[in-house]
Write a protein that holds these residues in place. Structure first.
Motif, PDB file in Angstrom:
ATOM      1  N   ARG A  68      53.938  50.632  37.492  1.00 44.76           N
ATOM      2  CA  ARG A  68      54.264  51.779  38.338  1.00 44.76           C
ATOM      3  C   ARG A  68      53.039  52.581  38.746  1.00 44.76           C
ATOM      4  O   ARG A  68      53.149  53.554  39.483  1.00 44.76           O
ATOM      5  CB  ARG A  68      55.260  52.688  37.611  1.00 44.76           C
ATOM      6  N   THR A  69      51.868  52.170  38.237  1.00 49.15           N
ATOM      7  CA  THR A  69      50.629  52.864  38.570  1.00 49.15           C
ATOM      8  C   THR A  69      49.536  51.840  38.823  1.00 49.15           C
ATOM      9  O   THR A  69      49.433  50.842  38.108  1.00 49.15           O
ATOM     10  CB  THR A  69      50.187  53.807  37.438  1.00 49.15           C
ATOM     11  N   VAL A  70      48.725  52.095  39.847  1.00 52.67           N
ATOM     12  CA  VAL A  70      47.572  51.259  40.163  1.00 52.67           C
ATOM     13  C   VAL A  70      46.336  52.152  40.150  1.00 52.67           C
ATOM     14  O   VAL A  70      46.315  53.203  40.792  1.00 52.67           O
ATOM     15  CB  VAL A  70      47.722  50.591  41.543  1.00 52.67           C
ATOM     16  N   LEU A  71      45.326  51.732  39.385  1.00 49.44           N
ATOM     17  CA  LEU A  71      44.064  52.458  39.318  1.00 49.44           C
ATOM     18  C   LEU A  71      42.943  51.589  39.871  1.00 49.44           C
ATOM     19  O   LEU A  71      42.919  50.377  39.643  1.00 49.44           O
ATOM     20  CB  LEU A  71      43.725  52.853  37.884  1.00 49.44           C
ATOM     21  N   ALA A  72      42.015  52.222  40.594  1.00 50.38           N
ATOM     22  CA  ALA A  72      40.877  51.491  41.141  1.00 50.38           C
ATOM     23  C   ALA A  72      39.747  52.473  41.381  1.00 50.38           C
ATOM     24  O   ALA A  72      39.939  53.694  41.309  1.00 50.38           O
ATOM     25  CB  ALA A  72      41.263  50.776  42.435  1.00 50.38           C
ATOM     26  N   TYR A  73      38.588  51.915  41.686  1.00 48.05           N
ATOM     27  CA  TYR A  73      37.434  52.774  41.961  1.00 48.05           C
ATOM     28  C   TYR A  73      36.587  52.171  43.081  1.00 48.05           C
ATOM     29  O   TYR A  73      36.711  50.993  43.420  1.00 48.05           O
ATOM     30  CB  TYR A  73      36.593  52.990  40.699  1.00 48.05           C
ATOM     31  N   CYS A  74      35.759  53.008  43.652  1.00 49.39           N
ATOM     32  CA  CYS A  74      34.741  52.602  44.624  1.00 49.39           C
ATOM     33  C   CYS A  74      35.350  51.729  45.733  1.00 49.39           C
ATOM     34  O   CYS A  74      36.371  52.074  46.311  1.00 49.39           O
ATOM     35  CB  CYS A  74      33.601  51.903  43.900  1.00 49.39           C
ATOM     36  N   SER A  75      34.742  50.579  46.010  1.00 52.02           N
ATOM     37  CA  SER A  75      35.183  49.754  47.135  1.00 52.02           C
ATOM     38  C   SER A  75      36.460  48.971  46.857  1.00 52.02           C
ATOM     39  O   SER A  75      36.986  48.314  47.757  1.00 52.02           O
ATOM     40  CB  SER A  75      34.070  48.785  47.545  1.00 52.02           C
ATOM     41  N   GLY A  76      36.982  49.054  45.628  1.00 54.17           N
ATOM     42  CA  GLY A  76      38.275  48.440  45.344  1.00 54.17           C
ATOM     43  C   GLY A  76      39.448  49.288  45.794  1.00 54.17           C
ATOM     44  O   GLY A  76      40.611  48.858  45.698  1.00 54.17           O
ATOM     45  N   ALA A  77      39.167  50.477  46.317  1.00 50.37           N
ATOM     46  CA  ALA A  77      40.221  51.437  46.635  1.00 50.37           C
ATOM     47  C   ALA A  77      41.178  50.931  47.706  1.00 50.37           C
ATOM     48  O   ALA A  77      42.398  51.079  47.587  1.00 50.37           O
ATOM     49  CB  ALA A  77      39.595  52.765  47.072  1.00 50.37           C
ATOM     50  N   PRO A  97      36.614  56.828  45.313  1.00 54.31           N
ATOM     51  CA  PRO A  97      36.889  55.824  46.351  1.00 54.31           C
ATOM     52  C   PRO A  97      35.912  55.944  47.515  1.00 54.31           C
ATOM     53  O   PRO A  97      35.433  57.035  47.837  1.00 54.31           O
ATOM     54  CB  PRO A  97      38.315  56.166  46.790  1.00 54.31           C
ATOM     55  N   VAL A  98      35.617  54.807  48.132  1.00 55.74           N
ATOM     56  CA  VAL A  98      34.776  54.803  49.324  1.00 55.74           C
ATOM     57  C   VAL A  98      35.455  53.967  50.402  1.00 55.74           C
ATOM     58  O   VAL A  98      36.143  52.990  50.101  1.00 55.74           O
ATOM     59  CB  VAL A  98      33.369  54.240  49.040  1.00 55.74           C
ATOM     60  N   SER A  99      35.262  54.381  51.634  1.00 52.84           N
ATOM     61  CA  SER A  99      35.749  53.612  52.776  1.00 52.84           C
ATOM     62  C   SER A  99      34.572  52.830  53.346  1.00 52.84           C
ATOM     63  O   SER A  99      33.585  53.422  53.800  1.00 52.84           O
ATOM     64  CB  SER A  99      36.336  54.549  53.844  1.00 52.84           C
ATOM     65  N   LEU A 100      34.660  51.519  53.308  1.00 50.38           N
ATOM     66  CA  LEU A 100      33.557  50.680  53.764  1.00 50.38           C
ATOM     67  C   LEU A 100      33.522  50.606  55.283  1.00 50.38           C
ATOM     68  O   LEU A 100      34.543  50.673  55.952  1.00 50.38           O
ATOM     69  CB  LEU A 100      33.696  49.279  53.169  1.00 50.38           C
TER      70      LEU A 100
END
Length: 231
Positions: A68-77, A97-100
């Motif tokens: 029920r939860t998804v965690l990510a960071y940086c370019s995996g966002a 998070p970053v937008s490439l």
């Protein structure tokens, strides 16, 4: 019993960032880890983010209970957003998070050339940022191989091929994640380290911490802030 959570983490990243140190023990026991670069389809071509999300969700469907939860960071966002969207709109929590962009693609390509060539200066690096994704990947792979053969001619071929595949996979993921298409889901919560920013959105709760990007994964304050979001 805690709900399962999905974490997107890049396994070869240095220094390594992992959510494991932030998850309560009962959540950690039910944590499912995805390495975005572990999709075998990335080795040969540029799979768009939708196709990558479908690949991972198909595997998550085999779990006894849906996360029920998804965690990510940086370019995996961005990939995390597409995964969460397909999992009954699961809660999406992003760290830095970053937008490439197209500029990111060129930067990653140049860095890949530098890595594979061992720092040996290379002339005439192609500009791939404005090419169609598949053409950009083919051009990049060819140039990376050429650079590697010049700079590391004494390296065994199997090791050389593995290095080229590693750099090409990262570039293929970057090409897909830099698509200008809108994200399928906005994050529910965003955790930011010092110096990072995120465009405010009515449905997103942004939490800021005056610590480094690495410390964001090792601080009690962050752990205690995250815990209530996982229940």
């Amino acid at each position: 019993m805690a709900d399962p959570v999905v974490v997107l983490e890049f396994g070869n990243e240095v220094p390594r960032r992992s959510f494991d140190g932030l998850l309560p023990p009962e959540v950690l026991e039910r944590r499912v880890r995805i390495d975005p670069l572990g999709n075998p389809g990335l080795c040969a071509n540029v799979e768009d983010i939708d196709a990558q999300a479908e690949y991972w969700v198909h595997r998550l469907d085999a779990l006894p209970e849906p996360p029920r939860t998804v965690l990510a960071y940086c370019s995996g966002a961005r990939l995390a957003a597409s995964v969460a969207f397909r999992m009954n709109d699961a809660r999406l929590v992003l760290f830095d998070p970053v937008s490439l962009t197209a500029d990111t693609v060129q930067e990653v390509f140049v860095a890949s050339v530098d890595t594979i060539a061992g720092g040996v200066p290379q002339d005439g690096v192609p500009f791939i940022a404005d090419m169609p994704p598949d053409r950009a990947l083919v051009t990049a792979r060819s140039y990376i191989r050429k650079s590697a053969l010049v700079a590391a001619s004494d390296v065994p071929e199997d090791i050389l091929n593995a290095l080229i595949e590693k750099q090409s996979t990262w570039l293929a993921f970057t090409l897909a994640a830099s698509s200008p298409k809108p994200w399928e889901k906005c994050p529910d919560h965003v955790f930011l380290s010092a110096g990072m920013s995120w465009e405010e959105h009515p449905g997103t709760d942004v939490k800021r911490f005056d610590i480094s990007a690495v410390d964001l994964f090792h601080t009690n304050q962050v752990m205690h802030t995250l815990a209530p979001l996982l229940t």
